[in-house]
Design a protein around this motif. Sequence first.
Motif, PDB file in Angstrom:
ATOM      1  N   TYR A 123       0.825  -1.210   0.000  1.00 15.47           N
ATOM      2  CA  TYR A 123       0.000   0.000   0.000  1.00 15.47           C
ATOM      3  C   TYR A 123       0.861   1.263   0.000  1.00 15.47           C
ATOM      4  O   TYR A 123       2.002   1.268   0.462  1.00 15.47           O
ATOM      5  CB  TYR A 123      -0.932   0.011   1.221  1.00 15.47           C
ATOM      6  N   ILE A 124       0.285   2.339  -0.550  1.00 19.09           N
ATOM      7  CA  ILE A 124       0.905   3.659  -0.534  1.00 19.09           C
ATOM      8  C   ILE A 124      -0.069   4.604   0.158  1.00 19.09           C
ATOM      9  O   ILE A 124      -1.234   4.702  -0.241  1.00 19.09           O
ATOM     10  CB  ILE A 124       1.180   4.176  -1.950  1.00 19.09           C
ATOM     11  N   SER A 125       0.376   5.302   1.177  1.00 21.35           N
ATOM     12  CA  SER A 125      -0.471   6.296   1.829  1.00 21.35           C
ATOM     13  C   SER A 125      -0.692   7.457   0.866  1.00 21.35           C
ATOM     14  O   SER A 125       0.265   8.030   0.346  1.00 21.35           O
ATOM     15  CB  SER A 125       0.181   6.810   3.115  1.00 21.35           C
ATOM     16  N   THR A 126      -1.958   7.806   0.616  1.00 23.68           N
ATOM     17  CA  THR A 126      -2.270   8.867  -0.342  1.00 23.68           C
ATOM     18  C   THR A 126      -2.972  10.066   0.294  1.00 23.68           C
ATOM     19  O   THR A 126      -3.053  11.126  -0.300  1.00 23.68           O
ATOM     20  CB  THR A 126      -3.156   8.322  -1.475  1.00 23.68           C
ATOM     21  N   LYS A 127      -3.473   9.889   1.516  1.00 20.15           N
ATOM     22  CA  LYS A 127      -4.057  11.014   2.244  1.00 20.15           C
ATOM     23  C   LYS A 127      -3.684  10.848   3.706  1.00 20.15           C
ATOM     24  O   LYS A 127      -4.032   9.852   4.333  1.00 20.15           O
ATOM     25  CB  LYS A 127      -5.578  11.056   2.075  1.00 20.15           C
ATOM     26  N   TYR A 128      -2.951  11.830   4.234  1.00 19.68           N
ATOM     27  CA  TYR A 128      -2.476  11.722   5.616  1.00 19.68           C
ATOM     28  C   TYR A 128      -2.191  13.118   6.159  1.00 19.68           C
ATOM     29  O   TYR A 128      -2.122  14.103   5.405  1.00 19.68           O
ATOM     30  CB  TYR A 128      -1.231  10.835   5.699  1.00 19.68           C
ATOM     31  N   ASN A 129      -2.076  13.209   7.458  1.00 16.03           N
ATOM     32  CA  ASN A 129      -1.734  14.499   8.060  1.00 16.03           C
ATOM     33  C   ASN A 129      -0.594  14.328   9.048  1.00 16.03           C
ATOM     34  O   ASN A 129      -0.360  13.233   9.566  1.00 16.03           O
ATOM     35  CB  ASN A 129      -2.951  15.145   8.728  1.00 16.03           C
ATOM     36  N   ALA A 130       0.112  15.420   9.277  1.00 18.62           N
ATOM     37  CA  ALA A 130       1.208  15.447  10.241  1.00 18.62           C
ATOM     38  C   ALA A 130       0.963  16.609  11.196  1.00 18.62           C
ATOM     39  O   ALA A 130       0.758  17.746  10.755  1.00 18.62           O
ATOM     40  CB  ALA A 130       2.548  15.622   9.526  1.00 18.62           C
ATOM     41  N   ILE A 131       0.941  16.321  12.492  1.00 19.50           N
ATOM     42  CA  ILE A 131       0.671  17.318  13.518  1.00 19.50           C
ATOM     43  C   ILE A 131       1.928  17.471  14.374  1.00 19.50           C
ATOM     44  O   ILE A 131       2.441  16.485  14.920  1.00 19.50           O
ATOM     45  CB  ILE A 131      -0.525  16.906  14.392  1.00 19.50           C
ATOM     46  N   PHE A 132       2.412  18.710  14.495  1.00 17.87           N
ATOM     47  CA  PHE A 132       3.656  18.989  15.215  1.00 17.87           C
ATOM     48  C   PHE A 132       3.345  19.758  16.495  1.00 17.87           C
ATOM     49  O   PHE A 132       2.600  20.740  16.481  1.00 17.87           O
ATOM     50  CB  PHE A 132       4.599  19.814  14.332  1.00 17.87           C
ATOM     51  N   ARG A 133       3.949  19.318  17.606  1.00 13.86           N
ATOM     52  CA  ARG A 133       3.731  19.981  18.892  1.00 13.86           C
ATOM     53  C   ARG A 133       5.056  20.138  19.626  1.00 13.86           C
ATOM     54  O   ARG A 133       6.028  19.425  19.340  1.00 13.86           O
ATOM     55  CB  ARG A 133       2.762  19.165  19.760  1.00 13.86           C
ATOM     56  N   ASN A 134       5.086  21.072  20.562  1.00 15.47           N
ATOM     57  CA  ASN A 134       6.216  21.199  21.472  1.00 15.47           C
ATOM     58  C   ASN A 134       6.230  19.961  22.367  1.00 15.47           C
ATOM     59  O   ASN A 134       5.232  19.641  23.007  1.00 15.47           O
ATOM     60  CB  ASN A 134       6.062  22.471  22.317  1.00 15.47           C
ATOM     61  N   SER A 135       7.349  19.249  22.384  1.00 13.99           N
ATOM     62  CA  SER A 135       7.394  17.974  23.112  1.00 13.99           C
ATOM     63  C   SER A 135       7.270  18.134  24.616  1.00 13.99           C
ATOM     64  O   SER A 135       6.924  17.184  25.327  1.00 13.99           O
ATOM     65  CB  SER A 135       8.693  17.222  22.778  1.00 13.99           C
ATOM     66  N   LYS A 136       7.527  19.352  25.124  1.00 10.67           N
ATOM     67  CA  LYS A 136       7.439  19.571  26.573  1.00 10.67           C
ATOM     68  C   LYS A 136       6.095  20.168  26.993  1.00 10.67           C
ATOM     69  O   LYS A 136       5.536  19.796  28.019  1.00 10.67           O
ATOM     70  CB  LYS A 136       8.584  20.476  27.038  1.00 10.67           C
ATOM     71  N   THR A 137       5.571  21.100  26.175  1.00 12.13           N
ATOM     72  CA  THR A 137       4.335  21.802  26.564  1.00 12.13           C
ATOM     73  C   THR A 137       3.103  21.309  25.821  1.00 12.13           C
ATOM     74  O   THR A 137       1.980  21.654  26.185  1.00 12.13           O
ATOM     75  CB  THR A 137       4.475  23.305  26.301  1.00 12.13           C
ATOM     76  N   ASN A 138       3.304  20.527  24.749  1.00  8.73           N
ATOM     77  CA  ASN A 138       2.220  20.028  23.896  1.00  8.73           C
ATOM     78  C   ASN A 138       1.585  21.143  23.064  1.00  8.73           C
ATOM     79  O   ASN A 138       0.537  20.945  22.436  1.00  8.73           O
ATOM     80  CB  ASN A 138       1.140  19.311  24.710  1.00  8.73           C
ATOM     81  N   LEU A 142       0.673  23.393  20.021  1.00  6.43           N
ATOM     82  CA  LEU A 142       0.633  23.119  18.591  1.00  6.43           C
ATOM     83  C   LEU A 142       1.650  23.988  17.862  1.00  6.43           C
ATOM     84  O   LEU A 142       1.657  25.218  18.003  1.00  6.43           O
ATOM     85  CB  LEU A 142      -0.772  23.382  18.043  1.00  6.43           C
ATOM     86  N   LYS A 143       2.517  23.362  17.064  1.00 11.52           N
ATOM     87  CA  LYS A 143       3.517  24.093  16.297  1.00 11.52           C
ATOM     88  C   LYS A 143       3.160  24.158  14.814  1.00 11.52           C
ATOM     89  O   LYS A 143       3.729  24.949  14.070  1.00 11.52           O
ATOM     90  CB  LYS A 143       4.886  23.416  16.446  1.00 11.52           C
ATOM     91  N   GLY A 144       2.235  23.318  14.392  1.00 11.05           N
ATOM     92  CA  GLY A 144       1.841  23.331  12.986  1.00 11.05           C
ATOM     93  C   GLY A 144       1.175  22.038  12.582  1.00 11.05           C
ATOM     94  O   GLY A 144       1.238  21.022  13.292  1.00 11.05           O
ATOM     95  N   LYS A 145       0.507  22.082  11.425  1.00 10.19           N
ATOM     96  CA  LYS A 145      -0.151  20.889  10.894  1.00 10.19           C
ATOM     97  C   LYS A 145      -0.033  20.904   9.373  1.00 10.19           C
ATOM     98  O   LYS A 145      -0.076  21.964   8.752  1.00 10.19           O
ATOM     99  CB  LYS A 145      -1.629  20.850  11.299  1.00 10.19           C
ATOM    100  N   ARG A 146       0.133  19.733   8.803  1.00  9.00           N
ATOM    101  CA  ARG A 146       0.198  19.586   7.358  1.00  9.00           C
ATOM    102  C   ARG A 146      -0.759  18.470   6.934  1.00  9.00           C
ATOM    103  O   ARG A 146      -0.716  17.369   7.489  1.00  9.00           O
ATOM    104  CB  ARG A 146       1.620  19.220   6.892  1.00  9.00           C
ATOM    105  N   ASP A 147      -1.627  18.764   5.970  1.00  6.35           N
ATOM    106  CA  ASP A 147      -2.504  17.750   5.383  1.00  6.35           C
ATOM    107  C   ASP A 147      -2.015  17.456   3.972  1.00  6.35           C
ATOM    108  O   ASP A 147      -1.891  18.378   3.145  1.00  6.35           O
ATOM    109  CB  ASP A 147      -3.951  18.242   5.341  1.00  6.35           C
ATOM    110  N   PHE A 148      -1.746  16.187   3.689  1.00  4.76           N
ATOM    111  CA  PHE A 148      -1.185  15.778   2.401  1.00  4.76           C
ATOM    112  C   PHE A 148      -2.206  14.961   1.610  1.00  4.76           C
ATOM    113  O   PHE A 148      -2.853  14.061   2.162  1.00  4.76           O
ATOM    114  CB  PHE A 148       0.058  14.899   2.607  1.00  4.76           C
ATOM    115  N   THR A 149      -2.318  15.257   0.320  1.00 10.51           N
ATOM    116  CA  THR A 149      -3.103  14.437  -0.608  1.00 10.51           C
ATOM    117  C   THR A 149      -2.206  14.141  -1.797  1.00 10.51           C
ATOM    118  O   THR A 149      -1.655  15.067  -2.412  1.00 10.51           O
ATOM    119  CB  THR A 149      -4.375  15.167  -1.070  1.00 10.51           C
TER     120      THR A 149
END
Length: 219
Positions: free
Chosen positions: A150-165, A167-174
């Motif tokens: 399989y190949i992932s064709t729709k996914y998201n990546a969520i970035f957070r500060n590892s100490k405070t949680n 939100l640092k950003g989000k990316r949605d990929f298609t």
Amino acid sequence: MTVTTDNARDLFRTAYENRYTWDAQFPGYTADITLIQGNETYTGKLRVNADYSVEVTEIEDEKVKESVYNQLRDIVTHRKRSTFEQSHGKNTFNLGSLDPTGAVEILVTGDAMGSNYKIRGTEICQVSRVMGPVAFVINTEESLETNEGYISTKYNAIFRNSKTNELKGKRDFTESYEQFGNYYLPTHQVIDALDAGGEKFVTEFIFSNIQLLELVTAA
């Protein structure tokens, strides 16, 4: 299912080996690239070699050229084949909880990046990692089934500060893939991005005139 380390290892191995990757005969390919971001459009050419190295040419803006190069490297990295033992042979796996969607947690000990996973069926549907000050989670929503994985064709990546949680950003990929000869290659990618300040922007990559290098050589 009895909860054992062997169960977790076998589940993860099956999903890991079910990912679509290019085989040892992968010849590389060339393509034209169009990058669209906001009102700006850039065009150039790319070459992925048989050793998975990447070349981007004919884009004059160095920052844009670097962006295209880095994005292509990310795509190629996920298609590069390595055995389960090479990548995970020294790790220990344990089963975690089952979520409402039926995905099971795979908790990993020994991974340098602190990776944990979720498996749904025979696919890895979530990856979570901590890299210094940044923690990120990648969730797969849709995938393309090929005869070789399989190949992932729709996914998201969520970035957070590892100490405070925080939100640092989000990316949605298609993404879209098509088969050329014996290989599935990317033809289109759209990234919807949200930065820490709430700013949104969309980047589109269009790959065209795709030719496997062996066919180019023969011509």
